[in-house]
Design a protein around this motif. Structure first.
Motif, PDB file in Angstrom:
ATOM      1  N   SER A  69       0.847   5.212 -19.056  1.00 33.46           N
ATOM      2  CA  SER A  69       2.176   5.252 -19.668  1.00 33.46           C
ATOM      3  C   SER A  69       3.055   4.067 -19.283  1.00 33.46           C
ATOM      4  O   SER A  69       4.157   3.918 -19.823  1.00 33.46           O
ATOM      5  N   LEU A  98       1.531  11.796 -19.335  1.00 34.01           N
ATOM      6  CA  LEU A  98       2.892  11.553 -19.797  1.00 34.01           C
ATOM      7  C   LEU A  98       2.827  10.656 -21.026  1.00 34.01           C
ATOM      8  O   LEU A  98       2.180   9.604 -20.995  1.00 34.01           O
ATOM      9  N   THR A  99       3.481  11.065 -22.095  1.00 35.35           N
ATOM     10  CA  THR A  99       3.550  10.226 -23.291  1.00 35.35           C
ATOM     11  C   THR A  99       4.862   9.458 -23.290  1.00 35.35           C
ATOM     12  O   THR A  99       5.824   9.820 -22.617  1.00 35.35           O
ATOM     13  N   ARG A 100       4.894   8.382 -24.091  1.00 36.98           N
ATOM     14  CA  ARG A 100       6.050   7.496 -24.117  1.00 36.98           C
ATOM     15  C   ARG A 100       6.519   7.274 -25.554  1.00 36.98           C
ATOM     16  O   ARG A 100       6.095   6.332 -26.212  1.00 36.98           O
ATOM     17  N   ASP A 105      11.662   7.057 -21.769  1.00 36.68           N
ATOM     18  CA  ASP A 105      11.419   8.396 -22.301  1.00 36.68           C
ATOM     19  C   ASP A 105      10.020   8.831 -21.866  1.00 36.68           C
ATOM     20  O   ASP A 105       9.032   8.168 -22.170  1.00 36.68           O
ATOM     21  N   TRP A 106       9.952   9.951 -21.130  1.00 34.73           N
ATOM     22  CA  TRP A 106       8.684  10.421 -20.563  1.00 34.73           C
ATOM     23  C   TRP A 106       8.509  11.904 -20.917  1.00 34.73           C
ATOM     24  O   TRP A 106       9.387  12.713 -20.604  1.00 34.73           O
ATOM     25  N   ARG A 107       7.372  12.253 -21.535  1.00 38.18           N
ATOM     26  CA  ARG A 107       7.154  13.636 -21.948  1.00 38.18           C
ATOM     27  C   ARG A 107       5.731  14.068 -21.591  1.00 38.18           C
ATOM     28  O   ARG A 107       4.770  13.411 -21.981  1.00 38.18           O
ATOM     29  N   ASP A 140       1.547  19.855 -17.447  1.00 37.92           N
ATOM     30  CA  ASP A 140       2.164  20.264 -18.707  1.00 37.92           C
ATOM     31  C   ASP A 140       2.353  21.781 -18.681  1.00 37.92           C
ATOM     32  O   ASP A 140       1.371  22.530 -18.666  1.00 37.92           O
TER      33      ASP A 140
END
Length: 295
Positions: A69, A98-100, A105-107, A140
């Motif tokens: 990420s 973690l996606t970007r 922004d980290w999800r 998650d």
């Protein structure tokens, strides 16, 4: 603070065997900051990023931590550009989960198919056949932990991952994870002024799990003129940031600090922290000052 002039300074930090077989010098390098602003896109000076990575090796660093990420993928690809083919003693750790969607922004995403995809991409971007340490960047909460770690365990069985680590977890989550697959490391927020993960660090020490503190250089009010860090800095001829890293190295034998930077000069300053030797009284004074501040 002194060096014999011949031994790379990171060697003074001592060694630790991640998973019992990956020996690293305890003071490593975190490769998040070699990307663009907001940990997004390319750095403003890619050539300097390459110089930083190569200088880290010159200084004796044998442990580099990154993540898919960071960029995304920018950090991993810079590591390959700068250091591939890798030295035999270099251990590269990366992470997935973690996606970007955009800068800063980290999800978390822990779907098994996503984690597998990211592992395959990291292998390609880093130029590796097997990732030495692969970490679940975040748990998650929408996906069963057994599904997330089960996929990492499959990747390990397939020879694509050597060891599995966790990031930002509680003691309970560590033990739940260890019931699913062997875990060798934990990466949590921890530094001299933020010791909220003290129980996790103690648990790692009892179970011989590497503890990788992210955001390791933090001094806050302790570095104010006349403060405890200021006084010790004068005594050692070291900066407050160097003392913060030296304190971490002294805190536990399983501690692997990974201070990151995008400049060679700052890197050299950070790694020189391995040469700082705090006395028992100095270590205790800094620890007590932090606790007093927290209360």
């Amino acid at each position: 603070m002194a060096n014999d002039g011949g031994t790379p300074p990171a060697k003074a930090s001592g060694t630790y065997r991640i998973g019992g077989d990956l020996q690293v010098d305890r003071l490593g390098y975190g490769a998040m900051q070699i990307t663009g602003p907001g940990v997004w896109g390319d750095p403003k000076d890619p050539a300097e990023a390459v110089r930083v990575l190569r200088r880290a090796i010159d200084l004796g660093v044998t442990f580099i931590d990154t993540a898919d990420s960071y960029g995304p993928f920018v950090s991993e690809m810079l590591i390959r550009q700068a250091l591939h083919p890798y030295a035999d003693d270099l251990v590269i750790a990366t992470k997935a989960g973690l996606t970007r969607p955009g800068p800063s922004d980290w999800r978390p995403v822990g779907r098994p198919e996503y984690l597998r995809q990211q592992c395959e991409l990291s292998l390609r971007h880093l130029g590796l056949d097997c990732i030495p340490l692969y970490q679940l960047h975040r748990v998650d909460p929408t996906v069963p932990l057994a599904d997330q770690l089960g996929e990492l365990a499959l990747l390990r069985q397939e020879g694509k991952v050597r060891h599995i680590g966790l990031s930002e977890v509680t003691v309970e989550q560590i033990e739940a994870a260890r019931a699913i697959t062997p875990i060798v490391s934990v990466q949590n927020l921890y530094n001299l002024t933020d010791r909220g993960a003290e129980d996790v660090l103690d648990h790692c020490e009892r179970n011989d799990l590497a503890f990788i503190p992210w955001f390791p250089i933090a001094t806050g009010d302790l570095a104010r003129p006349g403060g405890p860090l200021d006084a010790v800095s004068t005594e050692h001829g070291a900066t407050p940031a160097q003392l913060a890293v030296a304190w971490l190295l002294r805190r536990s034998p399983v501690m692997l600090p990974i201070p990151g930077t995008s400049s060679v000069a700052h890197l050299e300053e950070n790694v020189a922290a391995a040469l700082v030797r705090l006395t028992d009284d100095e270590f205790a004074t800094l620890a007590k000052a932090t606790l007093a501040k927290a209360t």
